[in-house]
Design a protein around this motif. Structure first.
Motif, PDB file in Angstrom:
ATOM      1  N   TYR A 219       0.826  -1.206   0.000  1.00 45.17           N
ATOM      2  CA  TYR A 219       0.000   0.000   0.000  1.00 45.17           C
ATOM      3  C   TYR A 219       0.865   1.263   0.000  1.00 45.17           C
ATOM      4  O   TYR A 219       0.591   2.214  -0.740  1.00 45.17           O
ATOM      5  CB  TYR A 219      -0.925  -0.017   1.222  1.00 45.17           C
ATOM      6  N   GLN A 220       1.903   1.272   0.834  1.00 47.29           N
ATOM      7  CA  GLN A 220       2.792   2.438   0.896  1.00 47.29           C
ATOM      8  C   GLN A 220       3.436   2.711  -0.461  1.00 47.29           C
ATOM      9  O   GLN A 220       3.516   3.866  -0.897  1.00 47.29           O
ATOM     10  CB  GLN A 220       3.866   2.208   1.961  1.00 47.29           C
ATOM     11  N   ASN A 221       3.867   1.674  -1.124  1.00 48.23           N
ATOM     12  CA  ASN A 221       4.510   1.836  -2.433  1.00 48.23           C
ATOM     13  C   ASN A 221       3.529   2.370  -3.470  1.00 48.23           C
ATOM     14  O   ASN A 221       3.875   3.227  -4.293  1.00 48.23           O
ATOM     15  CB  ASN A 221       5.100   0.502  -2.892  1.00 48.23           C
ATOM     16  N   LYS A 222       2.292   1.869  -3.419  1.00 47.45           N
ATOM     17  CA  LYS A 222       1.286   2.349  -4.365  1.00 47.45           C
ATOM     18  C   LYS A 222       0.948   3.812  -4.118  1.00 47.45           C
ATOM     19  O   LYS A 222       0.745   4.590  -5.058  1.00 47.45           O
ATOM     20  CB  LYS A 222       0.009   1.500  -4.241  1.00 47.45           C
ATOM     21  N   ARG A 223       0.884   4.181  -2.842  1.00 46.39           N
ATOM     22  CA  ARG A 223       0.580   5.577  -2.511  1.00 46.39           C
ATOM     23  C   ARG A 223       1.674   6.505  -3.002  1.00 46.39           C
ATOM     24  O   ARG A 223       1.409   7.574  -3.555  1.00 46.39           O
ATOM     25  CB  ARG A 223       0.393   5.727  -1.000  1.00 46.39           C
ATOM     26  N   ILE A 224       2.923   6.101  -2.792  1.00 47.53           N
ATOM     27  CA  ILE A 224       4.058   6.919  -3.252  1.00 47.53           C
ATOM     28  C   ILE A 224       4.072   7.009  -4.770  1.00 47.53           C
ATOM     29  O   ILE A 224       4.422   8.049  -5.352  1.00 47.53           O
ATOM     30  CB  ILE A 224       5.378   6.338  -2.709  1.00 47.53           C
ATOM     31  N   ALA A 225       3.658   5.937  -5.433  1.00 45.69           N
ATOM     32  CA  ALA A 225       3.649   5.910  -6.902  1.00 45.69           C
ATOM     33  C   ALA A 225       2.442   6.625  -7.488  1.00 45.69           C
ATOM     34  O   ALA A 225       2.308   6.738  -8.711  1.00 45.69           O
ATOM     35  CB  ALA A 225       3.688   4.461  -7.390  1.00 45.69           C
ATOM     36  N   GLY A 226       1.565   7.128  -6.635  1.00 43.41           N
ATOM     37  CA  GLY A 226       0.382   7.848  -7.108  1.00 43.41           C
ATOM     38  C   GLY A 226      -0.722   6.949  -7.604  1.00 43.41           C
ATOM     39  O   GLY A 226      -1.614   7.388  -8.343  1.00 43.41           O
ATOM     40  N   GLU A 227      -0.714   5.683  -7.192  1.00 43.45           N
ATOM     41  CA  GLU A 227      -1.727   4.730  -7.654  1.00 43.45           C
ATOM     42  C   GLU A 227      -2.925   4.629  -6.706  1.00 43.45           C
ATOM     43  O   GLU A 227      -3.864   3.887  -6.974  1.00 43.45           O
ATOM     44  CB  GLU A 227      -1.090   3.344  -7.827  1.00 43.45           C
ATOM     45  N   ILE A 228      -2.868   5.367  -5.603  1.00 43.04           N
ATOM     46  CA  ILE A 228      -3.979   5.362  -4.650  1.00 43.04           C
ATOM     47  C   ILE A 228      -4.842   6.599  -4.891  1.00 43.04           C
ATOM     48  O   ILE A 228      -4.323   7.729  -4.952  1.00 43.04           O
ATOM     49  CB  ILE A 228      -3.466   5.363  -3.193  1.00 43.04           C
ATOM     50  N   ASN A 229      -6.140   6.388  -5.037  1.00 42.29           N
ATOM     51  CA  ASN A 229      -7.077   7.496  -5.254  1.00 42.29           C
ATOM     52  C   ASN A 229      -7.426   8.125  -3.895  1.00 42.29           C
ATOM     53  O   ASN A 229      -8.278   7.624  -3.163  1.00 42.29           O
ATOM     54  CB  ASN A 229      -8.339   6.991  -5.950  1.00 42.29           C
ATOM     55  N   GLU A 230      -6.732   9.209  -3.561  1.00 43.04           N
ATOM     56  CA  GLU A 230      -6.939   9.833  -2.244  1.00 43.04           C
ATOM     57  C   GLU A 230      -8.308  10.492  -2.136  1.00 43.04           C
ATOM     58  O   GLU A 230      -8.853  10.625  -1.028  1.00 43.04           O
ATOM     59  CB  GLU A 230      -5.830  10.852  -1.986  1.00 43.04           C
ATOM     60  N   LYS A 231      -8.887  10.909  -3.269  1.00 36.04           N
ATOM     61  CA  LYS A 231     -10.233  11.499  -3.228  1.00 36.04           C
ATOM     62  C   LYS A 231     -11.266  10.461  -2.825  1.00 36.04           C
ATOM     63  O   LYS A 231     -12.212  10.751  -2.088  1.00 36.04           O
ATOM     64  CB  LYS A 231     -10.587  12.103  -4.596  1.00 36.04           C
TER      65      LYS A 231
END
Length: 789
Positions: free
Chosen positions: A580-592
């Motif tokens: 999850y951390q790696n995906k968030r850093i890579a911009g693959e997590i939809n924060e909205k």
């Protein structure tokens, strides 16, 4: 003329005026049927009836004429028929004539009161009205409210005089359209709205306000044309403290609270731009007024309205104090009464702050805001201001709460908010946190090694609650809990990020608040003369709490009062978090999408009400005999079942005002609590158990060193040595060798925790299966509702 026709066309208020009898603003007058020194005759204009509280004379308008003039029944009927022709002739007119004819204010008042009486009757019979009022936490027994189902001009009620009056006053709108039958089709004003009466200085209903129950964005508020009157009524001339609310529904919410209704007068404005001339005149006539309190919404428009109107009011009452309640952001009075106990409203009023007068001249202010005392802009439909946040969508939220397998849906939403893994623990923590609005809130301690993510977990759960109700603490000093205000901790969620940092005095205070829900202390204060005296200070502790610790074994007293959860420190959970951390850093997590899930869960918490629960299965399911602190755990177990039932309140039936627990709620509670109950049975706490299981799997019969244990478990030197020492002390492992050459260890006790888990599972499964045939005669198995992703 038939008796029913007389009653429909002759009003008691008109008859009294004909006899020169004038009721006061409370609809009371001296009884003409006995020697009466004080007003004892009560008039009910809506029902067209009277009653004397002294001589017990009572009846309708015909009976009054009969008693007053001492006539026979037949003579009274003839007299009433004659009065209809002389006092208030009812003339039939075309729709055009009805619109153009100026009808007297007395006739308008009589008609409006009569039509509101029919709306009031409809509110108790209409299920949509009762559902909406329940969602808004409004009590039909405590406030005067009606419902406009749009049927008041149909059926037997349909007559020409009714139609003409409705057209004249705006209750019906003629669109010059005919239906299939050839009859005129009218548009009903304020259809599907709950109805509040607006009253004049004589306490007569002179206008109506409609609040749409469908919660349409731009069509919520409707007033009859030529709006007049105040809600709930003109303030008592002896009023000393007056509360002004932003909306009528907010004022109605406060009217239900006896402590507020008995100590303050209440008056509703018509929005942030709705302090109109009639309200100002009513305030000006309050000679004994000492203070005005603005209890407006917590948004920018609400806060600024109190400040700007304080300037206007000071021109009317130079010496009065003007205060403002600090309403939490994104909240209004009604949302507070939906989501909290009534004490929070009393507390907010008690904590009000005086508005500081600005130096600008009132004329400059009026010029800048285009405001004049004689003309304040009024609109039939009030639209939300741009600064006001989007209101709570009750309809969509209720639809979500009506879904099957609600707990599963909530767990999915929790994961969408950004809590990865920990499927069972996160749902249990959410349920515990959601209890903060109840009378018996729940508490949890999350235990794990340093860096395991325990603090992060409880913090993320706290993010899912309405933020105005969350208090977060990194540390709590020894006496700080004693210094809170009496209601500051009521209906709050406390987050304690590091329980290890609390000293014994703070821990004692925390235990007392959890167990007894209050702290009492004797403190010394100075009176006005400077003399020191002792007073009792009390802090109420009706809150829920989530705490994090690395040393669960050190908090035996706290653990027995709280649910104990262990952070999942497995390699599988570590992999999930890193991914999850790696995906968030890579911009693959939809924060909205994450933020949207958080807001949705907060909305759910705001709409849920603190319902009373009846659990018919409470005596039929038992905890295992070997559970630790069984008495206290049983109470906590029943509390979790209750809280799950509350979460499912939109799917549960009600009996005598209490929602009924179903077998699925019990089954869900067992499933969710299973790991926590295991920890209550297990001699080892959560992190120590996970550490020991890793050692058992790796070193079944082999000796091992501290370094080999470090490599196997992944723990660092300090934490690892702490766990090893605990296991040696509890005789789960044996230490041998010499310190200068390095100790070696060997597992000496292979407890079979899996066997314990299996027996406990069977214990509960058997009890639940025995209960299922007793629920509605259904012999089939209930599908498991907690299918975690």
């Amino acid at each position: 003329m038939e008796i029913q026709d007389i009653k429909q066309n002759l009003f008691l208020t008109q008859v009294l005026e004909n006899y020169s009898l004038q009721p006061n603003k409370n609809n009371m007058l001296r009884c003409p049927f006995h020697e009466d020194k004080t007003a004892s005759l009560q008039i009910n204009p809506t029902q067209n009836k009277y009653k004397c509280h002294a001589c017990d004379k009572k009846g309708d308008v015909i009976q009054f004429v009969q008693d007053y003039e001492k006539l026979t029944k037949h003579e009274a009927l003839k007299k009433c028929t004659a009065m209809i022709g002389t006092i208030q002739p009812i003339q039939k007119a075309t729709p055009t004539e009805a619109k153009e004819t100026l009808i007297s204010s007395k006739e308008r008042t009589a008609f409006i009161e009569k039509i509101f009486a029919s709306f009031k009757n409809a509110s108790s019979r209409s299920q949509p009205a009762k559902d909406y009022l329940q969602q808004r936490n409004l009590d039909l027994k405590k406030i005067e409210v009606g419902y406009n189902g749009g049927q008041f001009h149909h059926g037997q009620r349909k007559e020409d005089s009714l139609i003409q009056n409705c057209l004249a006053y705006g209750l019906l709108i003629d669109n010059n359209r005919k239906g299939n039958t050839g009859e005129i089709v009218y548009t009903v004003f304020g259809k599907y709205g709950i109805v509040f009466p607006l009253k004049n200085q004589d306490n007569q209903i002179v206008s109506l306000y409609f609040r749409n129950t469908l919660d349409k964005e731009n069509a919520k508020h409707f007033y009859l044309k030529n709006r007049q009157g105040l809600y709930p009524n003109y303030p008592n001339p002896a009023t000393k403290i007056l509360i002004l609310t932003e909306a009528i529904i907010d004022c109605a919410s406060l009217l239900q609270i006896d402590e507020i209704n008995e100590n303050y007068s209440l008056l509703a404005c018509y929005g942030t731009n709705g302090l109109n001339e009639e309200i100002l005149k009513a305030i000006k006539n309050l000679d004994q007024l000492e203070e005005i309190i603005f209890f407006f919404d917590g948004d920018k428009a609400g806060k600024e309205a109190g400040k700007k109107y304080s300037e206007v009011l000071r021109t009317l009452q130079q010496t009065i104090k003007i205060s403002q309640v600090e309403t939490p952001e994104y909240e209004d009075v009604n949302s507070l009464i939906i989501g909290h106990e009534k004490e929070i409203l009393i507390h907010l009023i008690d904590q009000r702050k005086e508005i500081i007068e600005r130096n600008e001249a009132i004329s400059s202010f009026c010029s800048a805001s285009s405001l004049s005392l004689g003309s304040i802009e009024e609109k039939t439909v009030l639209k939300p201001t741009e600064d006001k946040p989007k209101p709570l969508n009750l309809e969509n939220t209720v639809d979500f709460l009506k879904q099957n397998n609600l707990l599963q849906k909530l767990n999915i939403l929790i994961e969408k908010s950004g809590i990865i893994g920990e499927e069972n623990s996160r749902l249990l923590l959410f349920i515990i946190a959601s209890s903060y609005k109840t009378k018996q809130p729940l508490h949890a301690i999350v235990q794990g090694s340093s860096g395991s993510g325990k603090t992060h977990l409880i913090s993320k759960i706290a993010d899912l609650m309405p933020q105005e109700d969350v208090l977060r603490f990194t540390r709590i000093t020894e006496s700080s809990l004693y210094n809170w205000g009496e209601y500051d901790l009521v209906n709050k969620l406390l987050i304690i990020e590091d329980l290890d940092g609390l000293k014994e005095e703070a821990m004692f205070a925390m235990r007392e608040l959890i167990s007894n829900q209050r702290l009492s202390s004797s403190v010394s204060v100075k009176d006005k003369k400077g003399n020191i005296k002792s007073v009792k200070k009390e802090v109420k502790g009706v809150f829920s709490s989530l705490s994090a610790t690395t040393k669960g074994d050190l908090y035996e007293d706290n653990m027995s009062r709280s649910f104990l959860l262990a952070v999942d420190e497995s390699q599988d959970q570590t992999d999930k978090i890193i991914n999850y951390q790696n995906k968030r850093i890579a911009g693959e997590i939809n924060e909205k999408e994450q933020e949207k899930a958080k807001i949705q869960l907060q909305q759910i918490m705001r709409i849920l009400q603190n319902e009373e629960v009846q659990n018919p299965f409470a005596t039929q399911i038992q905890l295992p005999e070997n559970v630790h602190k069984k008495r206290r755990l049983n109470e906590m177990f029943q509390s979790i079942i209750k809280q799950i039932t509350i979460l499912n309140q939109f799917q549960r039936t009600s009996n005598n005002g209490k929602i009924q627990t179903e077998i699925q709620d019990v089954e869900n509670a067992v499933e969710i609590l299973f790991e926590s109950i295991i920890l209550k049975i297990d001699e080892l706490d959560g992190s120590l158990r996970q550490f020991f299981e890793k050692l058992k799997k790796k070193f079944k019969t082999d000796d091992f060193t501290r370094f080999e244990a470090m490599e196997t478990t992944g723990f660092k030197k300090t934490q690892l040595q702490h766990y090893i020492n605990q296991l040696v002390q509890l005789e789960y492992i044996k230490q041998f060798g010499h310190g200068n050459k390095g100790f070696k260890y060997k597992i000496s006790y292979f407890d079979d925790i899996q066997s314990v888990r299996k027996k406990l599972k069977e214990h509960f499964t058997k009890q639940i299966q025995n209960l299922k045939p007793n629920t509605n005669g259904n012999q089939t198995n209930t599908k498991r509702t907690l299918e975690m992703s």
